[in-house]
Motif scaffolding. Structure first.
Motif, PDB file in Angstrom:
ATOM      1  N   ASN A   1       6.380   5.142   2.977  1.00  0.00           N
ATOM      2  CA  ASN A   1       5.929   3.748   2.948  1.00  0.00           C
ATOM      3  C   ASN A   1       5.128   3.416   1.693  1.00  0.00           C
ATOM      4  OD1 ASN A   1       6.477   2.152   5.703  1.00  0.00           O
ATOM      5  ND2 ASN A   1       6.205   4.319   6.185  1.00  0.00           N
ATOM      6  N   GLY A   2       5.365   4.182   0.644  1.00  0.00           N
ATOM      7  CA  GLY A   2       4.870   3.778  -0.670  1.00  0.00           C
ATOM      8  C   GLY A   2       3.581   4.393  -1.155  1.00  0.00           C
ATOM      9  N   VAL A   3       2.982   5.326  -0.408  1.00  0.00           N
ATOM     10  CA  VAL A   3       1.755   5.967  -0.876  1.00  0.00           C
ATOM     11  C   VAL A   3       2.144   7.142  -1.782  1.00  0.00           C
ATOM     12  CG1 VAL A   3      -0.356   7.171  -0.219  1.00  0.00           C
ATOM     13  CG2 VAL A   3       0.524   5.312   1.209  1.00  0.00           C
ATOM     14  N   PRO A   4       1.609   7.205  -3.014  1.00  0.00           N
ATOM     15  CA  PRO A   4       1.963   8.305  -3.921  1.00  0.00           C
ATOM     16  C   PRO A   4       1.576   9.658  -3.327  1.00  0.00           C
ATOM     17  CG  PRO A   4       0.844   6.539  -5.095  1.00  0.00           C
ATOM     18  CD  PRO A   4       0.711   6.232  -3.646  1.00  0.00           C
ATOM     19  N   PRO A   5       2.458  10.654  -3.370  1.00  0.00           N
ATOM     20  CA  PRO A   5       2.137  11.972  -2.797  1.00  0.00           C
ATOM     21  C   PRO A   5       0.866  12.583  -3.366  1.00  0.00           C
ATOM     22  CG  PRO A   5       4.469  11.815  -3.335  1.00  0.00           C
ATOM     23  CD  PRO A   5       3.818  10.602  -3.908  1.00  0.00           C
TER      24      PRO A   5
END
Length: 352
Positions: A240-244
């Motif tokens: 859902n778009g959170v950078p790893p």
């Protein structure tokens, strides 16, 4: 017994003062149950004063708020226990909850009925008979009174905490796990993750470019789960778009306390020892999670995610019971004080 206007006004003043102390306590530290205790004590005093102002000869006015709390708790237990009507969901705890809830509601309604009948019979029978009826009513009403007051004070604490505004710029956002279903993130947990991601994005926008809080999904692997909750939660956040690179997975915790302690270990390992953190969980769980952060010495603000209303009664009841176990000595002491106060009040009614 007749309560004069001066005593009624003094009790109303005490109630207003207790409400003021509750507001001060909330502002100083919103993660303390004493906030709800002060608010409940203030409401109790004001309700008693209002009853005495309307009926100065009513000796049982102090039991009205405990009766309200007992009715609310009893109804919550009944709603929770009604799951016994579904054989596939039946447990001994459900049966016990239903039986206890019915008993609390029945005893409270019976006590209120006795209260009304004793009052209406005051002019038709002698004073000793009225006093005896009042004592019976008092005992019936006060049996569920203490758990009713405890429930009411915890509910007020939770409602007051909802009005507390979290501080900006946390060093990390910790999302508490709640279990997987079939190895996937269920709606309850998805709401927590969405709320945590929303907090993380809002704080990142306020921070300098490249800065912003770390996002820590926390949850271990249960016996019926194919993977740790934290791993599935991380996959959901990344999808859902959170950078790893902004996610640190905690994958060992099996309780809320372990969620908080093990997440703190991760933050310390990354040098994030200064500042506060934001803990995100379901709305019904905020109160107990906040109590635990304070007990563990974690500087945190706790905020809640939306929860389906059908899930709230059962879940909130578990939270109340869990919160009680955090302070066993305090509640045992309150039980002893309640027994003494009941005896003294019964004596006062008999003495007239």
């Amino acid at each position: 017994m007749v309560v004069g206007p001066a005593a009624t006004a003094a009790l109303a003043g005490v109630g207003a003062g207790l409400l003021g102390l509750g507001a001060v306590a909330l502002r100083a530290e919103p993660r303390r149950w004493r906030v709800g205790v002060l608010l409940a004590a203030g409401l109790w005093s004001l309700m008693t004063a209002a009853t005495w102002a309307a009926a100065p000869t009513s000796p049982l006015a102090p039991v009205l708020l405990p009766a309200v709390g007992a009715l609310l708790l009893g109804l919550l237990l009944v709603v929770t226990g009604l799951r016994v009507l579904r054989p596939e969901g039946r447990t001994r705890l459900d049966v016990a909850a239903l039986a206890l809830g019915v008993a609390m509601v029945g005893a409270t309604l019976a006590g209120l009925a006795l209260l009304g009948s004793a009052g209406s019979a005051a002019g038709a029978v002698g004073a000793p008979a009225v006093a005896a009826a009042d004592v019976v009513t008092l005992v019936v009403l006060l049996l569920p009174g203490l758990p009713g007051l405890s429930f009411l004070s915890y509910l007020l604490y939770c409602l007051a905490h909802r009005g507390h505004r979290p501080r900006p710029a946390p060093s990390a956002v910790v999302v508490l796990g709640s279990g997987l279903v079939g190895g996937t993130v269920p709606q309850l947990l998805a709401h927590r993750l969405d709320a945590g991601a929303a907090v993380w994005r809002a704080e990142r926008e306020r921070a300098r470019p490249g800065d912003g809080p770390l996002l820590v999904p926390s949850g271990g692997q249960g016996d019926d789960e194919p993977m740790a909750e934290g791993v599935a939660m991380t996959a959901y956040l990344v999808a859902n778009g959170v950078p790893p690179g902004r996610v640190a997975t905690e994958d060992r915790a099996t309780t809320t306390e372990e969620n908080l302690l093990l997440s703190r270990e991760i933050l310390r390992a990354r040098g994030l020892v200064d500042g506060h953190v934001r803990v995100v969980t379901s709305g019904y769980h905020v109160g107990r999670a906040a109590l635990l952060t304070r007990r563990l010495g974690i500087d945190a603000d706790v905020s809640g995610a939306p929860t389906a209303w059908t899930f709230v009664p059962t879940a909130f009841l578990r939270e109340v019971l869990g919160a009680v176990t955090l302070h066993p000595r305090l509640h045992l002491g309150a039980l002893a004080a309640w027994a003494v106060a009941t005896g003294l009040l019964a004596y006062a009614v008999l003495a007239g």
